[in-house]
Design a protein around this motif. Structure first.
Motif, mmCIF file in Angstrom:
data_model
loop_
_atom_site.group_PDB
_atom_site.id
_atom_site.type_symbol
_atom_site.label_atom_id
_atom_site.label_comp_id
_atom_site.label_asym_id
_atom_site.label_seq_id
_atom_site.Cartn_x
_atom_site.Cartn_y
_atom_site.Cartn_z
ATOM 1 N N ARG A 245 0.772 -1.457 -0.133
ATOM 2 C CA ARG A 245 0.034 -0.044 0.055
ATOM 3 C C ARG A 245 1.031 1.234 -0.110
ATOM 4 N N TYR B 14 3.417 1.859 -1.715
ATOM 5 C CA TYR B 14 3.862 2.487 -3.179
ATOM 6 C C TYR B 14 2.879 3.159 -3.699
ATOM 7 N N ASP B 15 1.618 3.271 -3.346
ATOM 8 C CA ASP B 15 0.230 3.830 -3.671
ATOM 9 C C ASP B 15 0.445 5.321 -2.933
ATOM 10 N N LYS B 16 0.752 5.068 -1.651
ATOM 11 C CA LYS B 16 0.664 6.312 -0.873
ATOM 12 C C LYS B 16 1.630 7.212 -1.188
ATOM 13 N N TYR B 17 2.808 6.741 -1.626
ATOM 14 C CA TYR B 17 3.969 7.779 -2.011
ATOM 15 C C TYR B 17 4.171 7.704 -3.607
ATOM 16 N N ASN B 18 3.122 7.559 -4.385
ATOM 17 C CA ASN B 18 3.247 7.343 -5.760
ATOM 18 C C ASN B 18 4.342 7.063 -6.676
ATOM 19 N N VAL B 19 4.597 5.820 -6.007
ATOM 20 C CA VAL B 19 5.977 5.213 -6.476
ATOM 21 C C VAL B 19 5.563 4.398 -7.802
ATOM 22 N N LYS B 20 6.469 4.838 -8.891
ATOM 23 C CA LYS B 20 6.179 4.345 -10.198
ATOM 24 C C LYS B 20 7.060 2.832 -10.193
ATOM 25 N N ARG B 21 6.232 1.744 -9.776
ATOM 26 C CA ARG B 21 6.908 0.401 -9.648
ATOM 27 C C ARG B 21 7.276 -0.030 -11.342
ATOM 28 N N ASN C 159 3.603 3.759 -15.080
ATOM 29 C CA ASN C 159 2.289 4.510 -14.827
ATOM 30 C C ASN C 159 1.071 3.618 -14.402
ATOM 31 N N ASN C 160 0.315 3.967 -13.731
ATOM 32 C CA ASN C 160 -0.760 3.092 -13.342
ATOM 33 C C ASN C 160 -1.573 2.534 -14.448
#
Length: 446
Positions: free
Chosen positions: A21, A23-30, A34-35
């Motif tokens: 979770r 990764y979404d909180k900190y807007n990490v581009k895994r 992009n999403n």
């Protein structure tokens, strides 16, 4: 492996785990994505365009796939070569390296330079390939490319002229390294005969691979043309694929050409990248053994459902060869490969396997929608058919990914030189740290 060490490894897994979770909180581009699955833009290039969708009013919409080298559609390049009855990989390498299609004079000059570098340096086979046999040809190729540094009188010379010659020399020598590494592996690991044929400098690179690989050196023109097509299709695929990005990233540090190309080979080895064609063949073998009637779509669908439910194959839930990060409606490489390979497969034992792959390609999207609730547009990618093409050509499975590397080397070289000319800055993305400060504890108190 003792119990204490095993416990350390188990504890490490617990200690290093990160809550997904966050990764979404900190807007990490895994995965640098992009999403919506598109890649994060990290650079600009004039080398290649991989087109698979359009953005319409902010929404991603499927589109027929296109692969464009230096402004030329790969389908047009292939049509031109086939019309003239020529081999096209060397011409494709020229286009990627120099940016334009060569005329007859420039193409002949380029082929002469390639021919000059086709043979390996004196005693290279004995000192590099034979002294340390490897069970994986990709690792041996990476090691061998690094070893070429030693045979270069000016390995750190980064002038454009020197870089171009280094690039051409690696493109020319990599097929010989690949086949030599396989022959050595065959001798030392399989207790089979090792056949080291001399290079026939009158052959194209595609012809030479078949000629040096086969004990009797015999091949048909149709086989060589199909392999040449494979090399053309795999020569380049944009700067965002993992191995090309690795080459550019390593290049940005200012390191030498051989280190950069060896890094790209190492990146391509992974099963999530270049090694995917082997996973397709493993899956195909599993399906062939699990389905009695390959022509019965119901039986095939039932078995594919078991794969999706992680009950069959490698229990990953993946149908290898389906889906792509960019292509949606079609992968032009898969389309070209399938069309050309079917002609050669007619009447052979491999023809039925091609029909089975075609069934898998047609059924998978609807099965994904039914079983996974995933209704995104999905097509077969090049790995779906490349492994079976190699099987049709009598190429051993150990060489599948290595052949991919030989084909992709011109693209890596082009991107390295573009990075040298335009990058001018070391690549260094950021990672957000989650650790908290802790007070130091003396050894006796731990």
């Amino acid at each position: 492996m003792n119990e204490r060490f095993q416990k350390l490894c188990r504890d490490y897994k617990i200690q290093t785990a990160i809550d997904p979770r966050l990764y979404d909180k900190y807007n990490v581009k895994r995965g640098l994505r992009n999403n919506d699955g598109s890649g994060v833009v990290v650079g600009l290039t004039n080398i290649c365009c991989v087109h698979g969708y359009v953005i319409d009013e902010g929404e991603k919409r499927p589109a027929p796939g296109q692969l464009i080298y230096r402004g030329y559609d790969i389908c047009d390049l292939i049509s031109g070569v086939e019309k003239d009855g020529r081999y096209g990989f060397e011409e494709t390498a020229y286009l990627l390296l120099f940016g334009n299609l060569p005329d007859k004079e420039h193409l002949e000059d380029f082929k002469k330079i390639v021919t000059h570098y086709r043979t390996l340096p004196p005693y290279f086979a004995e000192d590099v390939l034979m002294r340390c046999p490897s069970s994986n040809i990709m690792n041996k190729m990476a090691q061998s490319v690094l070893a070429l540094y030693t045979y270069d009188k000016e390995p750190e010379n980064k002038s454009m002229e020197s870089e171009m010659l280094k690039a051409i020399s690696v493109i020319a020598r990599l097929p010989a390294i690949m086949v030599g590494a396989y022959q050595v592996m065959r001798r030392y690991l399989y207790n089979s005969s090792m056949v080291m044929h001399p290079i026939n400098l009158d052959e194209s690179l595609a012809e030479s691979i078949l000629s040096t690989l086969r004990d009797n050196r015999e091949y048909t023109k149709e086989e060589a043309k199909l392999l040449d097509l494979c090399l053309m299709l795999h020569a380049e695929h944009g700067g965002g694929n993992n191995s090309t990005f690795t080459c550019r990233c390593v290049t940005s540090t200012g390191t030498d050409a051989y280190a950069a190309y060896a890094s790209a080979i190492s990146a391509l080895k992974g099963p999530r990248h270049g090694g995917a064609n082997i996973k397709v063949m493993e899956m195909l073998n599993c399906i062939e053994n699990g389905v009695k009637n390959w022509e019965n779509e119901g039986e095939v669908a039932d078995f594919l459902t078991k794969i999706l439910n992680k009950e069959e194959n490698d229990h990953s839930g993946l149908i290898y060869g389906m889906g792509h990060a960019v292509y949606t409606l079609s992968d032009p490489r898969a389309v070209q490969l399938k069309k050309s390979a079917l002609k050669l497969a007619k009447g052979t034992e491999v023809e039925a396997e091609f029909r089975l792959l075609d069934t898998i390609e047609r059924l998978t999207p609807q099965l994904f929608a039914k079983n996974k609730g995933d209704i995104k547009t999905m097509c077969a990618n090049v790995d779906m058919y490349s492994g079976l093409v190699y099987k049709l050509l009598g190429i051993p499975v150990e060489m599948y990914t290595a052949l991919f590397a030989c084909a992709r080397m011109p693209g890596w070289c082009a991107h390295r030189m573009e990075e040298i000319e335009n990058g001018k800055r070391i690549m260094r993305p950021a990672y957000r740290t989650l650790i908290k400060n802790r007070d130091y504890i003396a050894l006796d108190e731990r």
